[in-house]
Design a protein around this motif. Structure first.
Motif, PDB file in Angstrom:
ATOM      1  N   SER A   1       0.729  -1.220   0.025  1.00 48.92           N
ATOM      2  CA  SER A   1       0.002   0.024   0.022  1.00 48.92           C
ATOM      3  C   SER A   1       0.847   1.270  -0.004  1.00 48.92           C
ATOM      4  CB  SER A   1      -0.960  -0.168   1.234  1.00 48.92           C
ATOM      5  OG  SER A   1      -2.120  -1.114   1.107  1.00 48.92           O
ATOM      6  N   ASP A   2       2.016   1.220   0.731  1.00 46.81           N
ATOM      7  CA  ASP A   2       3.021   2.377   0.810  1.00 46.81           C
ATOM      8  C   ASP A   2       3.654   2.635  -0.569  1.00 46.81           C
ATOM      9  OD1 ASP A   2       2.125   2.770   3.286  1.00 46.81           O
ATOM     10  OD2 ASP A   2       3.993   2.042   4.170  1.00 46.81           O
ATOM     11  N   VAL A   3       3.979   1.612  -1.336  1.00 51.87           N
ATOM     12  CA  VAL A   3       4.869   1.979  -2.322  1.00 51.87           C
ATOM     13  C   VAL A   3       4.075   1.671  -3.685  1.00 51.87           C
ATOM     14  CG1 VAL A   3       7.145   0.992  -1.343  1.00 51.87           C
ATOM     15  CG2 VAL A   3       5.512  -0.560  -2.701  1.00 51.87           C
ATOM     16  N   VAL A   4       2.915   1.436  -3.757  1.00 53.02           N
ATOM     17  CA  VAL A   4       2.009   1.259  -5.180  1.00 53.02           C
ATOM     18  C   VAL A   4       0.921   2.399  -5.224  1.00 53.02           C
ATOM     19  CG1 VAL A   4       0.375   0.047  -6.242  1.00 53.02           C
ATOM     20  CG2 VAL A   4       2.470  -1.112  -4.900  1.00 53.02           C
TER      21      VAL A   4
ATOM     22  N   GLY B   1      -5.198  -2.411  -6.321  1.00 51.44           N
ATOM     23  CA  GLY B   1      -6.130  -3.408  -6.395  1.00 51.44           C
ATOM     24  C   GLY B   1      -5.404  -4.402  -7.457  1.00 51.44           C
ATOM     25  N   LYS B   2      -4.796  -3.996  -8.434  1.00 50.11           N
ATOM     26  CA  LYS B   2      -4.000  -4.877  -9.494  1.00 50.11           C
ATOM     27  C   LYS B   2      -2.832  -5.409  -8.800  1.00 50.11           C
ATOM     28  CE  LYS B   2      -1.981  -4.685 -13.863  1.00 50.11           C
ATOM     29  NZ  LYS B   2      -1.748  -4.153 -15.180  1.00 50.11           N
ATOM     30  N   SER B   3      -2.037  -4.499  -7.927  1.00 49.77           N
ATOM     31  CA  SER B   3      -0.909  -4.897  -7.375  1.00 49.77           C
ATOM     32  C   SER B   3      -1.000  -5.946  -6.262  1.00 49.77           C
ATOM     33  CB  SER B   3      -0.152  -3.759  -6.681  1.00 49.77           C
ATOM     34  OG  SER B   3       0.014  -2.710  -7.741  1.00 49.77           O
ATOM     35  N   PHE B   4      -2.148  -5.757  -5.583  1.00 47.44           N
ATOM     36  CA  PHE B   4      -2.585  -6.916  -4.657  1.00 47.44           C
ATOM     37  C   PHE B   4      -2.813  -8.220  -5.226  1.00 47.44           C
ATOM     38  CE2 PHE B   4      -3.262  -3.537  -1.460  1.00 47.44           C
ATOM     39  CZ  PHE B   4      -2.517  -4.009  -0.362  1.00 47.44           C
ATOM     40  N   GLY B   5      -3.621  -8.219  -6.305  1.00 47.38           N
ATOM     41  CA  GLY B   5      -3.777  -9.342  -7.338  1.00 47.38           C
ATOM     42  C   GLY B   5      -2.374  -9.987  -7.379  1.00 47.38           C
ATOM     43  N   ILE B   6      -1.727  -9.225  -8.152  1.00 45.33           N
ATOM     44  CA  ILE B   6      -0.255  -9.822  -8.512  1.00 45.33           C
ATOM     45  C   ILE B   6       0.567 -10.277  -7.256  1.00 45.33           C
ATOM     46  CG2 ILE B   6       1.868  -9.155  -9.415  1.00 45.33           C
ATOM     47  CD1 ILE B   6       0.351  -7.250 -11.417  1.00 45.33           C
ATOM     48  N   TYR B   7       0.252  -9.729  -6.207  1.00 45.74           N
ATOM     49  CA  TYR B   7       1.065 -10.103  -4.815  1.00 45.74           C
ATOM     50  C   TYR B   7       0.564 -11.597  -4.495  1.00 45.74           C
ATOM     51  CZ  TYR B   7       1.759 -10.512   0.179  1.00 45.74           C
ATOM     52  OH  TYR B   7       1.752 -11.257   1.285  1.00 45.74           O
ATOM     53  N   TYR B   8      -0.800 -11.514  -4.719  1.00 43.21           N
ATOM     54  CA  TYR B   8      -1.134 -12.944  -4.040  1.00 43.21           C
ATOM     55  C   TYR B   8      -0.786 -14.041  -5.182  1.00 43.21           C
ATOM     56  CZ  TYR B   8      -3.454 -10.796   0.046  1.00 43.21           C
ATOM     57  OH  TYR B   8      -3.710 -10.369   1.278  1.00 43.21           O
ATOM     58  N   LEU B   9      -1.056 -13.552  -6.494  1.00 42.72           N
ATOM     59  CA  LEU B   9      -0.515 -14.698  -7.366  1.00 42.72           C
ATOM     60  C   LEU B   9       0.787 -15.129  -7.539  1.00 42.72           C
ATOM     61  CD1 LEU B   9      -1.044 -15.929 -10.225  1.00 42.72           C
ATOM     62  CD2 LEU B   9      -0.258 -14.077 -11.433  1.00 42.72           C
TER      63      LEU B   9
END
Length: 121
Positions: free
Chosen positions: A50-53, A59-67
């Motif tokens: 959340s701090d760096v994106v 939302g897309k970044s969290f999706g990529i993180y979980y993938l």
């Protein structure tokens, strides 16, 4: 970053000691201690994202993180199982501990920032 690194360091320490557990009590103590890395790292990882994106791509970044996280867990479990099955229990846990230690060091290393574009025209 430091909280995430601390969590992964605890994970490395716990994984390192698992093959040395010679009693049920020691195993259960380590298993309880095994929860601590997740206490420190899970929320801190999400806060770091959340701090760096930028908010627009969060939302897309969290999706990529979980993938990536899920694929890493799957690959790590397969590698752990192969090491456990074909080499030794100690090798499987030691490799897991070494990778966690590497990740802990990597995440706390100072990050080089990309130069900002000049707003002057």
């Amino acid at each position: 970053r430091y909280v995430v690194g601390f969590g992964w360091l605890l994970y490395a320490i716990t994984y390192f000691f698992f093959p040395f557990a010679r009693s049920v009590t020691a195993f259960f103590a380590l298993f309880i201690f095994y929860a601590l890395p997740f206490v420190f790292s899970e929320g801190a990882e999400r806060a770091l994202i959340s701090d760096v994106v930028p908010a627009a791509t969060r939302g897309k970044s969290f999706g990529i993180y979980y993938l990536v996280s899920g694929m890493g867990v799957l690959a790590g479990s397969v590698i752990f199982g192969e090491l456990y099955e074909h080499i030794s229990i100690r090798a499987a846990f030691t490799v897991g501990a070494a990778l966690a230690l590497f990740a802990a060091v990597f995440v706390v290393m100072p990050q080089r920032r990309a130069p900002r574009e000049s707003s002057a025209s």
